[in-house]
Scaffold this motif. Sequence first.
Motif, PDB file in Angstrom:
ATOM      1  N   TYR A   1       0.865  -1.344  -0.032  1.00 59.68           N
ATOM      2  CA  TYR A   1      -0.061  -0.018  -0.081  1.00 59.68           C
ATOM      3  C   TYR A   1       0.796   1.421   0.067  1.00 59.68           C
ATOM      4  N   ASP A   2       2.049   1.259   0.839  1.00 62.77           N
ATOM      5  CA  ASP A   2       2.675   2.686   1.055  1.00 62.77           C
ATOM      6  C   ASP A   2       4.190   2.592   0.339  1.00 62.77           C
ATOM      7  N   ASP A   3       4.302   1.479  -0.583  1.00 60.67           N
ATOM      8  CA  ASP A   3       5.508   1.214  -1.414  1.00 60.67           C
ATOM      9  C   ASP A   3       7.069   1.571  -0.833  1.00 60.67           C
ATOM     10  N   ARG A   4       7.002   1.187   0.632  1.00 61.39           N
ATOM     11  CA  ARG A   4       8.122   1.372   1.271  1.00 61.39           C
ATOM     12  C   ARG A   4       9.268   0.225   1.012  1.00 61.39           C
ATOM     13  N   ASP A   5      10.455   0.517   0.965  1.00 62.38           N
ATOM     14  CA  ASP A   5      11.732  -0.344   0.687  1.00 62.38           C
ATOM     15  C   ASP A   5      12.199  -0.649   1.945  1.00 62.38           C
ATOM     16  N   VAL A   6      12.793  -1.987   1.946  1.00 63.26           N
ATOM     17  CA  VAL A   6      13.539  -2.486   3.322  1.00 63.26           C
ATOM     18  C   VAL A   6      14.823  -1.742   3.088  1.00 63.26           C
ATOM     19  N   ASN A   7      15.669  -1.786   4.217  1.00 68.05           N
ATOM     20  CA  ASN A   7      16.821  -0.881   4.522  1.00 68.05           C
ATOM     21  C   ASN A   7      18.008  -1.794   3.969  1.00 68.05           C
TER      22      ASN A   7
ATOM     23  N   HIS B   1      -4.588   3.771   5.480  1.00 61.76           N
ATOM     24  CA  HIS B   1      -4.182   4.095   4.243  1.00 61.76           C
ATOM     25  C   HIS B   1      -5.398   3.540   3.141  1.00 61.76           C
ATOM     26  N   PRO B   2      -5.833   4.672   2.505  1.00 64.81           N
ATOM     27  CA  PRO B   2      -7.161   4.349   1.684  1.00 64.81           C
ATOM     28  C   PRO B   2      -6.967   3.218   0.591  1.00 64.81           C
ATOM     29  N   LYS B   3      -5.522   2.707   0.052  1.00 59.45           N
ATOM     30  CA  LYS B   3      -5.450   1.690  -0.838  1.00 59.45           C
ATOM     31  C   LYS B   3      -5.812   0.341   0.174  1.00 59.45           C
ATOM     32  N   ASN B   4      -5.635   0.264   1.533  1.00 62.64           N
ATOM     33  CA  ASN B   4      -5.789  -0.771   2.198  1.00 62.64           C
ATOM     34  C   ASN B   4      -7.299  -1.015   2.538  1.00 62.64           C
ATOM     35  N   LEU B   5      -7.777  -1.570   1.472  1.00 65.74           N
ATOM     36  CA  LEU B   5      -9.311  -1.738   1.304  1.00 65.74           C
ATOM     37  C   LEU B   5      -9.900  -2.600   2.537  1.00 65.74           C
ATOM     38  N   PRO B   6      -9.204  -3.820   2.771  1.00 61.36           N
ATOM     39  CA  PRO B   6      -9.713  -4.508   3.936  1.00 61.36           C
ATOM     40  C   PRO B   6      -9.805  -3.613   5.439  1.00 61.36           C
ATOM     41  N   SER B   7      -8.599  -2.789   5.575  1.00 62.23           N
ATOM     42  CA  SER B   7      -8.606  -1.974   6.752  1.00 62.23           C
ATOM     43  C   SER B   7      -9.695  -0.700   6.679  1.00 62.23           C
ATOM     44  N   VAL B   8      -9.872  -0.328   5.374  1.00 59.49           N
ATOM     45  CA  VAL B   8     -10.907   0.691   5.157  1.00 59.49           C
ATOM     46  C   VAL B   8     -12.300   0.179   5.994  1.00 59.49           C
ATOM     47  N   HIS B   9     -12.805  -0.980   5.327  1.00 55.69           N
ATOM     48  CA  HIS B   9     -13.726  -1.669   5.556  1.00 55.69           C
ATOM     49  C   HIS B   9     -14.091  -2.087   7.087  1.00 55.69           C
ATOM     50  N   PHE B  10     -13.004  -2.588   7.530  1.00 54.45           N
ATOM     51  CA  PHE B  10     -12.764  -2.976   8.889  1.00 54.45           C
ATOM     52  C   PHE B  10     -13.083  -1.947   9.847  1.00 54.45           C
TER      53      PHE B  10
ATOM     54  N   CYS C   1      -6.996  13.223   4.377  1.00 48.18           N
ATOM     55  CA  CYS C   1      -6.575  14.173   5.377  1.00 48.18           C
ATOM     56  C   CYS C   1      -5.077  14.413   5.217  1.00 48.18           C
ATOM     57  N   SER C   2      -4.569  15.486   4.920  1.00 53.09           N
ATOM     58  CA  SER C   2      -3.260  15.933   4.652  1.00 53.09           C
ATOM     59  C   SER C   2      -2.334  15.664   5.999  1.00 53.09           C
ATOM     60  N   ALA C   3      -2.986  15.747   7.119  1.00 51.90           N
ATOM     61  CA  ALA C   3      -1.981  15.398   8.441  1.00 51.90           C
ATOM     62  C   ALA C   3      -1.744  14.168   8.695  1.00 51.90           C
ATOM     63  N   ALA C   4      -2.379  13.090   7.810  1.00 52.34           N
ATOM     64  CA  ALA C   4      -2.253  11.942   7.807  1.00 52.34           C
ATOM     65  C   ALA C   4      -1.628  11.340   6.601  1.00 52.34           C
ATOM     66  N   GLU C   5      -0.968  11.818   6.124  1.00 53.44           N
ATOM     67  CA  GLU C   5      -0.124  11.601   5.009  1.00 53.44           C
ATOM     68  C   GLU C   5       0.959  10.342   5.063  1.00 53.44           C
ATOM     69  N   TYR C   6       0.922   9.247   4.288  1.00 56.27           N
ATOM     70  CA  TYR C   6       2.098   8.315   4.321  1.00 56.27           C
ATOM     71  C   TYR C   6       3.267   8.501   3.512  1.00 56.27           C
ATOM     72  N   ASP C   7       4.076   7.454   3.574  1.00 56.69           N
ATOM     73  CA  ASP C   7       5.393   7.436   3.001  1.00 56.69           C
ATOM     74  C   ASP C   7       5.227   7.556   1.674  1.00 56.69           C
ATOM     75  N   ASP C   8       4.186   7.123   1.052  1.00 55.12           N
ATOM     76  CA  ASP C   8       4.048   7.359  -0.505  1.00 55.12           C
ATOM     77  C   ASP C   8       3.313   8.521  -1.098  1.00 55.12           C
ATOM     78  N   GLY C   9       3.154   9.360  -0.022  1.00 54.21           N
ATOM     79  CA  GLY C   9       2.549  10.885  -0.301  1.00 54.21           C
ATOM     80  C   GLY C   9       0.994  10.748  -0.384  1.00 54.21           C
ATOM     81  N   ILE C  10       0.435   9.743  -0.425  1.00 54.56           N
ATOM     82  CA  ILE C  10      -1.187   9.481  -0.018  1.00 54.56           C
ATOM     83  C   ILE C  10      -1.442   9.894   1.095  1.00 54.56           C
ATOM     84  N   ASN C  11      -2.542  10.903   1.040  1.00 56.28           N
ATOM     85  CA  ASN C  11      -3.240  11.291   2.319  1.00 56.28           C
ATOM     86  C   ASN C  11      -4.086  10.249   2.809  1.00 56.28           C
ATOM     87  N   GLY C  12      -4.184   9.805   4.239  1.00 53.81           N
ATOM     88  CA  GLY C  12      -4.893   8.713   4.710  1.00 53.81           C
ATOM     89  C   GLY C  12      -6.288   9.287   5.226  1.00 53.81           C
TER      90      GLY C  12
END
Length: 169
Positions: A30-36, A121-130, A148-159
């Motif tokens: 959902y948030d496109d994070r990479d590993v370290n 995160h709005p892409k996490n549809l199971p979470s949205v519904h839950f 919500c811009s104050a709920a922005e995720y690492d990928d730049g998408i507002n939660g």
Amino acid sequence: MKLELVPVQREEKEILRNLMEKYDYEFSQYDDRDVNALGLFGYDYFDCYWTEDGRYPFFIKADGKLAGFVMIGNYMEIFPEAKYNLAEFFVLYKYRRAGVGTFAAKAVFDRFPGVWELKYHPKNLPSVHFWDKVIRENAADIVCIPDCSAAEYDDGINGTAYRFTTGQK
């Protein structure tokens, strides 16, 4: 199935850290994070759950087996009037759609009555519904702010951000 919400003890930190890697791996879709460089996602505030007041880590157990975790904090990102922040919430895939997540959410709401902050995160549809369902069924004074811009995720998408009160229904 016997369900429990059990505080994570200091000597169990590595168990929680291992579960968090599975959670972050799944969430990276959902948030496109990479590993370290070590191949891990990591969690910047992990040790704070044992060194700072107002942070509460819990295991979710089903019939005595690890089924997930919940991490609660008292730091607010969006709603300064909130008392609790549902920072992280994870149910292993095997236990989803079996009432485990609903049990855990209700258990923490009962244990910590008051004003809560939560984002998803709005892409996490199971979470949205839950969360839409669980909050509606277990809280009052609900405020929902999509995009919500104050709920922005690492990928730049507002939660989507929620403020709600538990312990009043």
